[in-house]
Design a protein around this motif. Structure first.
Motif, PDB file in Angstrom:
ATOM      1  N   SER A 102       0.852  -1.185   0.000  1.00 42.82           N
ATOM      2  CA  SER A 102       0.000   0.000   0.000  1.00 42.82           C
ATOM      3  C   SER A 102       0.887   1.234   0.000  1.00 42.82           C
ATOM      4  O   SER A 102       1.213   1.780   1.052  1.00 42.82           O
ATOM      5  CB  SER A 102      -0.914   0.018   1.229  1.00 42.82           C
ATOM      6  OG  SER A 102      -1.813  -1.063   1.191  1.00 42.82           O
ATOM      7  N   PRO A 103       1.343   1.669  -1.165  1.00 40.13           N
ATOM      8  CA  PRO A 103       2.239   2.830  -1.211  1.00 40.13           C
ATOM      9  C   PRO A 103       1.550   4.075  -0.677  1.00 40.13           C
ATOM     10  O   PRO A 103       0.353   4.250  -0.833  1.00 40.13           O
ATOM     11  CB  PRO A 103       2.551   2.966  -2.707  1.00 40.13           C
ATOM     12  CG  PRO A 103       1.397   2.312  -3.396  1.00 40.13           C
ATOM     13  CD  PRO A 103       0.976   1.191  -2.505  1.00 40.13           C
ATOM     14  N   LYS A 104       2.323   4.915  -0.019  1.00 38.61           N
ATOM     15  CA  LYS A 104       1.773   6.152   0.519  1.00 38.61           C
ATOM     16  C   LYS A 104       2.355   7.335  -0.248  1.00 38.61           C
ATOM     17  O   LYS A 104       3.463   7.281  -0.772  1.00 38.61           O
ATOM     18  CB  LYS A 104       2.075   6.282   2.006  1.00 38.61           C
ATOM     19  CG  LYS A 104       3.552   6.253   2.364  1.00 38.61           C
ATOM     20  CD  LYS A 104       3.746   6.146   3.868  1.00 38.61           C
ATOM     21  CE  LYS A 104       5.212   5.999   4.231  1.00 38.61           C
ATOM     22  NZ  LYS A 104       5.416   5.749   5.659  1.00 38.61           N
ATOM     23  N   SER A 105       1.589   8.391  -0.317  1.00 37.37           N
ATOM     24  CA  SER A 105       2.028   9.588  -1.021  1.00 37.37           C
ATOM     25  C   SER A 105       2.887  10.440  -0.100  1.00 37.37           C
ATOM     26  O   SER A 105       2.618  10.551   1.100  1.00 37.37           O
ATOM     27  CB  SER A 105       0.816  10.389  -1.500  1.00 37.37           C
ATOM     28  OG  SER A 105       0.085   9.650  -2.461  1.00 37.37           O
ATOM     29  N   VAL A 106       3.922  11.048  -0.665  1.00 37.52           N
ATOM     30  CA  VAL A 106       4.871  11.829   0.121  1.00 37.52           C
ATOM     31  C   VAL A 106       5.436  12.950  -0.742  1.00 37.52           C
ATOM     32  O   VAL A 106       5.572  12.806  -1.965  1.00 37.52           O
ATOM     33  CB  VAL A 106       6.002  10.921   0.665  1.00 37.52           C
ATOM     34  CG1 VAL A 106       6.738  10.244  -0.472  1.00 37.52           C
ATOM     35  CG2 VAL A 106       6.972  11.694   1.539  1.00 37.52           C
ATOM     36  N   LEU A 107       5.756  14.063  -0.110  1.00 36.65           N
ATOM     37  CA  LEU A 107       6.321  15.214  -0.805  1.00 36.65           C
ATOM     38  C   LEU A 107       7.492  15.747   0.013  1.00 36.65           C
ATOM     39  O   LEU A 107       7.381  15.924   1.228  1.00 36.65           O
ATOM     40  CB  LEU A 107       5.264  16.306  -0.969  1.00 36.65           C
ATOM     41  CG  LEU A 107       5.687  17.605  -1.661  1.00 36.65           C
ATOM     42  CD1 LEU A 107       6.046  17.329  -3.119  1.00 36.65           C
ATOM     43  CD2 LEU A 107       4.580  18.647  -1.570  1.00 36.65           C
ATOM     44  N   VAL A 108       8.626  15.973  -0.652  1.00 38.72           N
ATOM     45  CA  VAL A 108       9.805  16.541  -0.004  1.00 38.72           C
ATOM     46  C   VAL A 108      10.031  17.936  -0.567  1.00 38.72           C
ATOM     47  O   VAL A 108      10.091  18.128  -1.791  1.00 38.72           O
ATOM     48  CB  VAL A 108      11.057  15.674  -0.242  1.00 38.72           C
ATOM     49  CG1 VAL A 108      12.268  16.288   0.465  1.00 38.72           C
ATOM     50  CG2 VAL A 108      10.824  14.242   0.250  1.00 38.72           C
ATOM     51  N   ILE A 109      10.141  18.925   0.331  1.00 36.11           N
ATOM     52  CA  ILE A 109      10.334  20.307  -0.100  1.00 36.11           C
ATOM     53  C   ILE A 109      11.508  20.932   0.643  1.00 36.11           C
ATOM     54  O   ILE A 109      11.939  20.435   1.689  1.00 36.11           O
ATOM     55  CB  ILE A 109       9.071  21.165   0.145  1.00 36.11           C
ATOM     56  CG1 ILE A 109       8.709  21.200   1.639  1.00 36.11           C
ATOM     57  CG2 ILE A 109       7.908  20.652  -0.684  1.00 36.11           C
ATOM     58  CD1 ILE A 109       7.569  22.146   1.980  1.00 36.11           C
ATOM     59  N   ILE A 187       4.240  14.899   9.298  1.00 33.41           N
ATOM     60  CA  ILE A 187       5.199  15.961   8.980  1.00 33.41           C
ATOM     61  C   ILE A 187       6.535  15.626   9.623  1.00 33.41           C
ATOM     62  O   ILE A 187       6.612  15.382  10.827  1.00 33.41           O
ATOM     63  CB  ILE A 187       4.696  17.332   9.476  1.00 33.41           C
ATOM     64  CG1 ILE A 187       3.420  17.735   8.732  1.00 33.41           C
ATOM     65  CG2 ILE A 187       5.772  18.400   9.311  1.00 33.41           C
ATOM     66  CD1 ILE A 187       2.778  19.005   9.260  1.00 33.41           C
ATOM     67  N   ILE A 188       7.591  15.612   8.824  1.00 32.06           N
ATOM     68  CA  ILE A 188       8.928  15.302   9.308  1.00 32.06           C
ATOM     69  C   ILE A 188       9.874  16.405   8.839  1.00 32.06           C
ATOM     70  O   ILE A 188       9.864  16.784   7.661  1.00 32.06           O
ATOM     71  CB  ILE A 188       9.423  13.954   8.758  1.00 32.06           C
ATOM     72  CG1 ILE A 188       8.490  12.816   9.183  1.00 32.06           C
ATOM     73  CG2 ILE A 188      10.857  13.666   9.209  1.00 32.06           C
ATOM     74  CD1 ILE A 188       8.808  11.493   8.516  1.00 32.06           C
ATOM     75  N   GLU A 189      10.673  16.929   9.743  1.00 33.01           N
ATOM     76  CA  GLU A 189      11.697  17.878   9.323  1.00 33.01           C
ATOM     77  C   GLU A 189      12.893  17.090   8.808  1.00 33.01           C
ATOM     78  O   GLU A 189      13.411  16.215   9.489  1.00 33.01           O
ATOM     79  CB  GLU A 189      12.109  18.797  10.475  1.00 33.01           C
ATOM     80  CG  GLU A 189      13.017  19.923  10.011  1.00 33.01           C
ATOM     81  CD  GLU A 189      13.247  20.991  11.076  1.00 33.01           C
ATOM     82  OE1 GLU A 189      14.301  21.658  11.029  1.00 33.01           O
ATOM     83  OE2 GLU A 189      12.367  21.150  11.944  1.00 33.01           O
ATOM     84  N   GLY A 190      13.310  17.382   7.589  1.00 31.66           N
ATOM     85  CA  GLY A 190      14.355  16.625   6.928  1.00 31.66           C
ATOM     86  C   GLY A 190      13.766  15.835   5.771  1.00 31.66           C
ATOM     87  O   GLY A 190      12.562  15.874   5.511  1.00 31.66           O
ATOM     88  N   ALA A 191      14.623  15.141   5.041  1.00 27.99           N
ATOM     89  CA  ALA A 191      14.196  14.376   3.874  1.00 27.99           C
ATOM     90  C   ALA A 191      14.213  12.885   4.184  1.00 27.99           C
ATOM     91  O   ALA A 191      15.029  12.413   4.971  1.00 27.99           O
ATOM     92  CB  ALA A 191      15.092  14.675   2.677  1.00 27.99           C
ATOM     93  N   VAL A 192      13.298  12.143   3.560  1.00 24.19           N
ATOM     94  CA  VAL A 192      13.278  10.692   3.691  1.00 24.19           C
ATOM     95  C   VAL A 192      13.567  10.072   2.330  1.00 24.19           C
ATOM     96  O   VAL A 192      13.453  10.723   1.295  1.00 24.19           O
ATOM     97  CB  VAL A 192      11.916  10.186   4.208  1.00 24.19           C
ATOM     98  CG1 VAL A 192      11.585  10.796   5.552  1.00 24.19           C
ATOM     99  CG2 VAL A 192      10.809  10.476   3.196  1.00 24.19           C
ATOM    100  N   SER A 193      13.933   8.812   2.334  1.00 24.51           N
ATOM    101  CA  SER A 193      14.162   8.098   1.086  1.00 24.51           C
ATOM    102  C   SER A 193      12.828   7.772   0.424  1.00 24.51           C
ATOM    103  O   SER A 193      11.953   7.156   1.038  1.00 24.51           O
ATOM    104  CB  SER A 193      14.937   6.807   1.346  1.00 24.51           C
ATOM    105  OG  SER A 193      14.975   6.001   0.181  1.00 24.51           O
TER     106      SER A 193
END
Length: 206
Positions: A102-109, A187-193
């Protein structure tokens, strides 16, 4: 019975999303002297993660700028600050297989704040933030439950929330008093793979 429970779960989900969006209709508590000046989003072919739907640069620019304007444009302080955002990567989840994939949607800014009076950056390097969609069912990935446009809108909406939360936690940069906020697992501060985003995150903390 199973269909009834699924319907009830969906109703709860829609209700929660509605409550989260309702806060935009209310006048916000000030963040120091913040008054939004330029609202600029740049998307130069951001990295697309695996099993993601395609999103154009223009779509990301319009969605993120619109969400930021709706949220930060409500503040009426007396000092102009510009908000510059770079879209760095994303996954807009395709339909998966419940319980297995079940892939989840994610956005890195990346976010940069600029004080208009001095034309100086408040942060030399962009502040990286990773956001998930604000409302997801615990079993089904959003690729099964939401349209592509709804996924983009949800990510942009949560990106604006993430920026606002950061500003409140660092309000001294805007002439205010920093706040301590409850954790929000979306919400996470920083980037994830982007390669590892195959599970649905927990429900957000409102």
């Amino acid at each position: 019975m199973r269909k009834v429970l699924s319907l009830l779960a969906l109703c709860v989900l829609v209700s929660a999303c509605g409550r989260m969006r309702d806060d935009l209709t209310e006048a916000p508590e000030p963040i120091g002297n913040f008054l939004m000046g330029y609202n600029i989003t740049v998307a130069n072919d951001p990295t697309k993660g695996p099993f993601s739907r395609d999103v154009t640069n223009e779509e990301w620019k319009a969605a993120v700028e619109g969400a930021i304007q709706n949220r930060l444009g409500r503040y009426d302080g007396d000092a102009w600050f510009h908000v510059a955002v770079g879209v760095q990567g994303y996954v807009v989840a395709m339909p998966g297989i419940p319980l297995i994939y079940s892939p989840k949607s994610v956005l890195v800014i990346g976010v940069t704040f600029i004080e208009d009076a001095t034309q100086s950056k408040l942060n030399e390097e962009p502040i990286q933030m990773t956001v998930f969609e604000p409302c997801c069912t615990p079993i089904l990935g959003s690729g099964l439950t939401r349209s592509r446009e709804e996924q983009i809108d949800g990510l942009a909406f949560n990106a604006a929330r993430a920026i606002e939360r950061y500003m409140r936690e660092h309000a001294d940069q805007f002439g205010g008093v920093p706040e301590v906020l409850e954790d929000d697992p979306t919400i996470i501060e920083g980037a994830v793979s982007l390669e590892t985003q195959t599970e649905v995150p927990q429900e957000p903390v409102n």
